[in-house]
Design a protein around this motif. Structure first.
Motif, short mmCIF file in Angstrom:
data_model
loop_
_atom_site.label_atom_id
_atom_site.label_comp_id
_atom_site.label_asym_id
_atom_site.label_seq_id
_atom_site.Cartn_x
_atom_site.Cartn_y
_atom_site.Cartn_z
N PRO A 3 0.79 -1.24 0.00
CA PRO A 3 0.00 0.00 0.00
C PRO A 3 0.82 1.28 0.00
O PRO A 3 0.26 2.35 0.23
CB PRO A 3 -0.82 -0.14 1.29
N ASP A 4 2.14 1.21 -0.25
CA ASP A 4 2.96 2.42 -0.25
C ASP A 4 2.82 3.21 -1.55
O ASP A 4 3.38 4.29 -1.68
CB ASP A 4 4.43 2.09 0.00
N TYR A 5 2.07 2.71 -2.49
CA TYR A 5 1.89 3.41 -3.77
C TYR A 5 1.10 4.69 -3.57
O TYR A 5 0.10 4.73 -2.87
CB TYR A 5 1.18 2.49 -4.76
N VAL A 52 -5.72 3.26 -4.17
CA VAL A 52 -4.80 3.32 -3.04
C VAL A 52 -5.44 2.76 -1.77
O VAL A 52 -4.81 2.00 -1.02
CB VAL A 52 -4.33 4.77 -2.82
N GLU A 53 -6.69 3.14 -1.51
CA GLU A 53 -7.30 2.81 -0.23
C GLU A 53 -7.97 1.43 -0.21
O GLU A 53 -7.95 0.75 0.81
CB GLU A 53 -8.33 3.88 0.15
N ALA A 122 -1.67 -0.40 -8.25
CA ALA A 122 -2.11 -0.85 -6.94
C ALA A 122 -2.25 -2.36 -6.86
O ALA A 122 -1.88 -2.98 -5.84
CB ALA A 122 -3.44 -0.19 -6.57
N ASN A 123 -2.79 -2.99 -7.92
CA ASN A 123 -2.96 -4.45 -7.92
C ASN A 123 -3.18 -4.92 -9.35
O ASN A 123 -4.29 -4.90 -9.87
CB ASN A 123 -4.14 -4.86 -7.04
N HIS A 124 -2.10 -5.33 -9.97
CA HIS A 124 -2.12 -5.79 -11.36
C HIS A 124 -3.05 -6.99 -11.52
O HIS A 124 -3.87 -7.04 -12.45
CB HIS A 124 -0.68 -6.13 -11.76
N GLU A 319 6.05 3.24 -12.66
CA GLU A 319 5.74 4.31 -11.72
C GLU A 319 5.92 3.84 -10.28
O GLU A 319 6.56 4.52 -9.46
CB GLU A 319 4.31 4.81 -11.95
N HIS A 320 5.37 2.69 -9.96
CA HIS A 320 5.46 2.20 -8.58
C HIS A 320 6.90 1.86 -8.22
O HIS A 320 7.37 2.20 -7.12
CB HIS A 320 4.56 0.98 -8.39
#
Length: 594
Positions: A3-5, A52-53, A122-124, A319-320
């Motif tokens: 979750p650091d993205y 993100v959340e 966030a989640n591929h 990006e991440h």
């Protein structure tokens, strides 16, 4: 990913509003005339908040748990996936850029791409479930009979139903001419109408056979999954000319099974949260999409949409990974960046020249690719909604040219970029706690699926460059050279502009050389294909760096203008020479393969 993205909202708005000036385009397009920059920014921000959340916390969980087949033969997804998907559908997000005729919101593809970037970062694996929705909708809209459209498009657009693309078989990977899956007519009269090119309703079929490597063939996120299945009808000729496309639901109208069985899930290097299925069709009922023997033409509508989404996977991971590398390098203190000194303490990694080069390379790749990918999305909007027919045609041609480049270039350098970020973290990059090792595993398949990167290069050189004698490439170069000329007039950008101009000149020189090489040796373009794709990809990045620097210089923020000029200069000095090497290699007709 953990979750650091953080969604790069400021950078995304800069590209959309100032580099591409998309809000100005929207005012000239009736469907988007009421959309302004503030509303678009709010849409992206809300999508990013969900990513993100809600989504990012499920990523590592999904990687650890993976998917499984329950006692009833259904695929069960990792903890939190179903709840996240229900919230996504409840928010109306799948319908963002879809046609209002079927319940879509009709917003630009450019906004959809921007939101997609945050989801993938966030989640591929989770994002893979809805990744084929746009392509399935486009395929049914372009080739499906009216009754199929009315029946299935509203649920696809809303996300209440998901889609799967069933092409591959054990003996038929990239060579789809070897497909053996069979379809049988259920109604002789409908069959006769279809073969004669008549009939208002989609002919019904019974489908039997096996498919492999099918993402999301069945799962607990939705009660229904629609399979677009490539198959052969009775009497069809051998080869790709004998292929047709069918729509096969996993469930019948009454909710009962439809003869679609997931026999196994593949055990994979990465993307554990996305089920890759071996599927068996046992007299499953479905409908023909399009005309008999025209299956590949219909399927490529879906496949090309999927290829652009795969390009976004490369950008999102970059990006991440870039965020992780820069944050770690700013905090980690090791050695002395300026040489031995008794008075100096350990320096931050970001101060060491070798690390600085890696960090700036990651920035240049990420920010440049964002501009090019978003520009392609903007062209999709032009191809669909521009008032001038010639502009629509030109935009569609440009998208076709860019699609193989972006799919291959973004995934190749996305994977290499994640590896580079791992190098910045050293040993910590190799352990699960920091997330990069999962990124590396998850992204590796993107260089393979939806057509390997080598196939993309062949498609580029044979179908997108040589097929029209380079007309599409020359038109693209005009756009790039316009930006180069503007940058050349700015002293701070003159050096970078000269470097990009040299790459454009190499591209123009490559066209006659490639034609001549093909006349002497038909295999010459195939040997040159990978170099040509890489050369064009780097040239596009050079254009993107200049476009960003020009926009920043005109934006009134002196610090940002200096930063983007520095980025353009770095890219021109350290990275763009690769373009010229690849252009030279692409036209070296004397090279041989043992």
């Amino acid at each position: 990913m953990s979750p650091d993205y953080t969604a790069p909202l400021q950078e995304m708005r800069f590209v959309i509003d100032e580099v591409l000036r998309a809000p100005e385009d929207w005012t000239r397009r009736p469907a988007h005339a009421d959309l302004d920059a503030a509303t678009a920014a709010a849409v992206i921000e809300e999508g990013a908040r969900f990513a993100v959340e809600v989504l990012a916390p499920t990523d590592a969980v999904g990687d650890r748990q993976g998917c499984r087949i329950d006692a009833e033969g259904r695929v069960r997804t990792p903890e939190g996936y179903a709840a996240a998907y229900a919230a996504w559908v409840e928010g109306g997000w799948p319908a963002l850029a879809a046609d209002p005729r079927w319940g879509g919101q009709g917003l630009p593809q450019l906004l959809d791409f921007a939101v997609l970037e945050t989801l993938l970062a966030a989640n591929h694996a989770w994002t893979m479930f809805g990744g084929l929705l746009h392509g399935a909708v486009a395929t049914l809209s372009a080739h499906g009979a009216a009754d199929l459209q009315r029946r299935f498009l509203p649920d696809l657009v809303s996300g209440r139903t998901l889609a799967a693309m069933a092409l591959t078989e054990p003996q038929a990977g990239s060579d789809l001419s070897q497909v053996r899956c069979k379809g049988e007519w259920l109604d002789a009269a409908q069959a006769a109408d279809a073969l004669a090119g008549a009939g208002e309703h989609a002919p019904r079929l019974r489908v039997s056979g096996s498919k492999l490597f099918i993402s999301g063939a069945d799962h607990d996120l939705t009660p229904q999954t629609l399979h677009l299945v490539l198959l052969r009808l009775p009497g069809a000729p051998a080869g790709s000319a004998g292929l047709s496309l069918a729509l096969v639901p996993t469930r019948r109208e009454d909710g009962g099974p439809n003869g679609v069985h997931v026999d196994a899930l593949e055990h994979k290097l990465g993307l554990h949260g996305s089920p890759t299925c071996a599927v068996r069709y046992e007299a499953a009922e479905g409908w023909l999409i399009g005309a008999p023997g025209r299956g590949l033409a219909a399927m490529f509508v879906m496949m090309n949409a999927a290829r652009l989404q795969v390009a976004m996977q490369g950008l999102a991971h970059l990006e991440h990974a870039t965020q992780r590398a820069w944050a770690y390098a700013a905090e980690r203190r090791q050695g002395r960046a300026g040489g031995p000194s008794a008075a100096a303490g350990p320096a931050a990694l970001a101060e060491h020249p070798a690390v600085r080069r890696m960090l700036w390379t990651l920035r240049a790749l990420t920010e440049g690719l964002r501009v090019v990918c978003y520009r392609c999305a903007q062209l999709l909007d032009e191809a669909d909604g521009a008032e001038d027919a010639a502009q629509r045609t030109q935009a569609a041609t440009r998208v076709a040219l860019l699609t193989p480049v972006l799919k291959a270039f973004a995934t190749h350098h996305g994977f290499q970029g994640v590896s580079l970020a791992m190098q910045v973290l050293g040993g910590y990059g190799y352990v699960a706690e920091y997330g990069l090792e999962q990124q590396l595993r998850d992204l590796r398949i993107a260089l393979v699926y939806e057509g390997t990167n080598e196939i993309q290069a062949i498609d580029l050189v044979q179908r997108k460059i040589l097929a029209d004698d380079g007309a599409g490439l020359r038109a693209l170069l005009v756009e790039l050279e316009t930006t180069v000329a503007q940058a050349a007039a700015r002293p701070a950008l003159a050096e970078a502009a000269a470097a990009v101009a040299a790459c454009c000149a190499d591209a123009r020189a490559a066209l006659p050389a490639l034609r001549a090489a093909r006349e002497a040796d038909p295999q010459a373009p195939l040997r040159a294909a990978d170099d040509l794709l890489q050369a064009l990809g780097w040239t596009l990045l050079g254009w993107a760096w200049l476009a960003m620097a020009l926009a920043a210089a005109d934006g009134g923020d002196a610090a940002r203008a200096q930063d983007k000029a520095t980025l353009a200069r770095y890219g021109a000095q350290w990275l763009l020479p690769q373009a010229r090497l690849h252009w030279a290699a692409a036209v070296d007709g004397g090279r041989v393969l043992p």
